[in-house]
Design an enzyme around this catalytic site. Structure first.
Site, PDB file in Angstrom:
ATOM      1  N   GLU A 139      32.653  16.426 -28.765  1.00 49.10           N
ATOM      2  CA  GLU A 139      33.636  17.297 -28.029  1.00 49.10           C
ATOM      3  C   GLU A 139      34.502  17.581 -29.376  1.00 49.10           C
ATOM      4  O   GLU A 139      35.322  16.849 -29.374  1.00 49.10           O
ATOM      5  CB  GLU A 139      34.162  16.670 -27.073  1.00 49.10           C
ATOM      6  CG  GLU A 139      35.110  17.526 -26.129  1.00 49.10           C
ATOM      7  CD  GLU A 139      36.409  16.565 -25.587  1.00 49.10           C
ATOM      8  OE1 GLU A 139      37.092  17.371 -24.976  1.00 49.10           O
ATOM      9  OE2 GLU A 139      36.529  15.691 -25.992  1.00 49.10           O
ATOM     10  N   ASP A 179      33.893  11.805 -27.343  1.00 48.98           N
ATOM     11  CA  ASP A 179      35.489  12.176 -26.938  1.00 48.98           C
ATOM     12  C   ASP A 179      36.241  12.697 -28.035  1.00 48.98           C
ATOM     13  O   ASP A 179      36.472  11.784 -29.024  1.00 48.98           O
ATOM     14  CB  ASP A 179      35.936  11.375 -25.834  1.00 48.98           C
ATOM     15  CG  ASP A 179      37.181  11.880 -25.343  1.00 48.98           C
ATOM     16  OD1 ASP A 179      37.082  12.847 -24.511  1.00 48.98           O
ATOM     17  OD2 ASP A 179      38.379  11.241 -25.465  1.00 48.98           O
TER      18      ASP A 179
END
Length: 734
Positions: A467, A414
């Site tokens: 990401e 993330d």
């Protein structure tokens, strides 16, 4: 722990020598929880005249030492200290008899044991190279020097002292001070008789004299929030996925089918535990044909209303849903169903809860000492100090932990961009350039390279996914070539551009045609995943079907056409739960998907079930068609047929597999039927057959179909394009 009759007679013989008093400074630091070596003061030690026994047992009525069945009382020195000298020539094997109100227990003395952590472990911790750090730090049930108990270890290099507080001490750490293991910064204590299920925390005395309780950063199990204690845990799970693990790496992920269903486990079916989810989730995902699931963070986080991205227990699965072994049961069930498991991993930041990682030993430890650098400007959290050896080791080992202990097949990392740039969400004057004067965080880059290299080396078949929303070069390039070493990267550019296009009224789409074609300019710069994730269906962005223009029929038609365009586009696919059946409402972590929309008798027969049927067929055709995945990273696997038909809102392209077998994808993003639509195609395909049509009546479409094979003439085919639909054609019928 055996109870003994307190009426047993004392041993006969002369009174033992009086125990020498503790040095006042040592005594003060010991009782204040600020002594670095309590084992030097407590336990048994040779002294002139015999062996000195000293125990610290607050609130005990009496303490005696038991040697060879002979009982000798220790003399109270006040403040819970008891001591005596026995006329012995060497330290014997012994136990303690500790009496509180009404009961006496025979226990092993924790302070007679040697350190239960080896020199190699300490060496690797100091160097930041302990790849199985969870086996060295935290709470480890074990047998040590022939006695069963639990070894407690914690890294707190700035602390004056550390003590263990637990449920059986009523959260008072006075009785169990831990010893410092030198320059490693690690504190250790082996507690005999303490086993699985014990709740505990570390009571830390900072160098400033403050005292506070902290949960174990390495805890493998934790209490259900709002309770915050760590729990001693040992896994007893027996895996049944040997075949899956042996073969999951047979085909590299970038040349394999990879279709991901993203799930927020607490809300997919609200109220279900890990084990209950294992009874329904694998069957659902398997039925829809997805190759993988991706779980939003499953690590322990304190706020139930959150999505899990503010983690306080990096090594503990979320206790709300069950135990660590329960989570293994879920992963195992998915593997047995032939489904891979990816988990969201969050090394970019952590919350400031005072019982967790923040200022762990009273000073910045996991976060940078520079307050400007430590504060994450967007989320009210701390960033990790990627330049600190032990912190980097904590995170690298954590990535390995989820792969090795829980058999997960991938980590979706993330907020990578927030890690890579020193000026991320910061204005001028709020950040300091790196040593070369640039904005890149060189420590974060080195950490990500180390993490990826370590995970791939230790766990064949695992994939890491970034990401990352910027144009950082080489995100999926191997580390030996200077890249970050990820296997895949989310294609945020494609996602933003395509959603921007599809949200326009068809009459305006011709002015945004390039937003659907621009992705092919950079499609092979990285190994991409095309994500329609949770971030795109919350906070006013609307659910995917609700982004579409037009009436309800047109919205669903746009939704179907867009999904088939996405599945045919180069790159892997990811779809968030609820979007597979065109849920109209935004996702709510409280309520989850609106499953009632699929109930028999609700709305027209194909309203939502038809969209779900399409997703099932998309995955089925996708997996059976190598042209759609075998050359995702090879420019030779793609060719535009129509990329400039902006006036018509039409796109057409070819995908090729390794043998050169093509698939033709044609999308008409206008709400009109286009008759006799001509386009050039390869002359080596004698007949084209429709293998998927999103306008099929079964999906809720108007049923404009290409039922007969289409033969090229003079290098062209003539089609009837259904409205707001995508059609796939191949050289063979299905």
């Amino acid at each position: 722990m055996a109870l003994r009759d307190t009426s047993l007679p004392e041993s006969a013989g002369p009174r033992p020598p009086v125990a020498p008093a503790l040095d006042p400074a040592d005594r003060g630091r010991l009782l204040a929880g600020a002594h670095h070596d309590p084992h030097a003061l407590l336990g048994a030690h040779p002294v002139p005249g015999g062996v000195l026994f000293r125990a610290l047992r607050p609130f005990a009525r009496s303490v005696a030492v038991l040697v060879d069945g002979r009982r000798t009382p220790l003399v109270s020195e006040g403040d819970g200290l008891f001591a005596a000298v026995l006329p012995l020539t060497a330290v014997p094997a012994y136990t303690l008899l500790v009496a509180y109100e009404g009961d006496e227990s025979e226990v092993h003395d924790p302070y007679r044991f040697l350190p239960a952590l080896g020199d190699l472990d300490l060496h690797l911790i100091r160097e930041g190279r302990h790849e199985q750090l969870w086996k060295a730090l935290g709470a480890e049930p074990m047998t040590h020097q022939g006695v069963s108990g639990t070894r407690f270890t914690v890294w707190a290099p700035n602390a004056q002292g550390v003590r263990l507080a637990a449920d059986f001490t009523y959260w008072d750490g006075t009785a169990f001070p831990m010893r410092s293991l030198g320059s490693s910064g690690v504190w250790e204590l082996f507690l005999p008789g303490v086993g699985e299920g014990t709740r505990y925390k570390f009571e830390i005395t900072s160098r400033h004299g403050d005292r506070f309780l902290k949960a174990d950063p390495m805890a493998r199990c934790a209490e259900v929030p709002p309770d915050t204690a760590s729990i001693v845990h040992a896994s007893h799970y027996e895996w049944d996925d040997a075949e899956w693990m042996a073969h999951r790496g047979d085909v590299p992920v970038h040349v394999a089918p990879f279709s991901v269903y993203e799930v927020h486990l607490p809300s997919w079916r609200p109220g279900l535990t890990f084990r209950q989810l294992a009874e329904v989730l694998p069957a659902y995902v398997s039925d829809l044909g997805f190759t993988h699931v991706e779980f939003m963070p499953v690590a322990q986080h304190p706020f139930s209303g959150s999505w899990g991205y503010q983690i306080t227990g990096f090594y503990a699965p979320a206790a709300r849903l069950g135990t660590p072994d329960d989570f293994k049961y879920l992963v195992d069930a998915l593997h047995r169903a032939g489904i891979g498991v990816i988990v969201d991993w969050v090394p970019a930041h952590f919350p400031k809860d005072d019982w967790a990682l923040a200022r762990f030993d009273g000073d910045p430890l996991y976060e940078p000492g520079n307050a400007q650098r430590a504060e994450h400007p967007d989320w009210g959290t701390f960033e990790f100090d990627f330049g600190r050896t032990e912190v980097r080791n904590f995170l690298v080992a954590n990535a390995v932990y989820w792969c090795e202990e829980f058999h997960v097949d991938g980590l979706r990392v993330d907020a990578v961009a927030s890690m890579l740039y020193l000026d991320y969400s910061r204005d001028s004057g709020q950040w300091t350039p790196n040593v070369f004067g640039g904005r890149e965080d060189l420590d974060a880059k080195a950490f990500l390279q180390e993490m990826n290299a370590t995970v791939y080396r230790r766990n064949p078949g695992v994939v890491t996914i970034a990401e990352e929303s910027t144009a950082w070069e080489g995100v999926t390039r191997p580390t030996e070539s200077g890249g970050l070493g990820f296997g895949l990267k989310w294609n945020m550019g494609w996602m933003h551009d395509s959603l921007e296009y599809i949200a326009k009224e068809p009459v305006h789409r011709k002015y945004h045609h390039h937003e659907m074609t621009f992705s092919m300019v950079y499609a092979y710069s990285e190994n991409y995943v095309l994500p329609i994730s949770h971030d795109e269906v919350v906070h006013g962005k609307q659910a995917l079907v609700s982004k579409m223009p037009g009436d309800w029929w047109q919205r669903r038609a746009n939704h179907r056409a867009y999904l088939a365009f996405m599945w045919a586009h180069p790159g892997k696919q990811l779809l968030f739960m609820g979007q597979e059946f065109a849920q109209g409402a935004e996702w709510s972590e409280e309520h989850g998907p609106e499953w009632w929309l699929l109930d028999e008798g609700y709305g027209p027969e194909a309203d939502h079930r038809g969209v779900r049927d399409l997703v099932r067929d998309l995955n089925t055709r996708y997996r059976a068609t190598p042209a759609l995945w075998q050359r995702d990273t090879d420019p030779g696997g793609f060719r535009w047929v129509l990329c400039d038909a902006a006036e018509d809102n039409v796109f057409a392209f070819l995908r090729y597999d390794a043998e050169g077998v093509p698939l033709l994808a044609v999308s008409n993003f206008s709400p009109v039927v286009r008759h006799d639509y001509r386009m050039a195609v390869p002359d080596d395909v004698p007949v084209w057959y429709e293998t998927l049509n999103t306008d099929d009546m079964r999906y809720g479409g108007s049923d404009v179909r290409l039922l007969d094979g289409i033969k090229p003439e003079n290098g062209e085919i003539t089609l009837t394009l259904p409205p707001l639909a995508t059609v796939w054609l191949t050289p063979t019928s299905v």
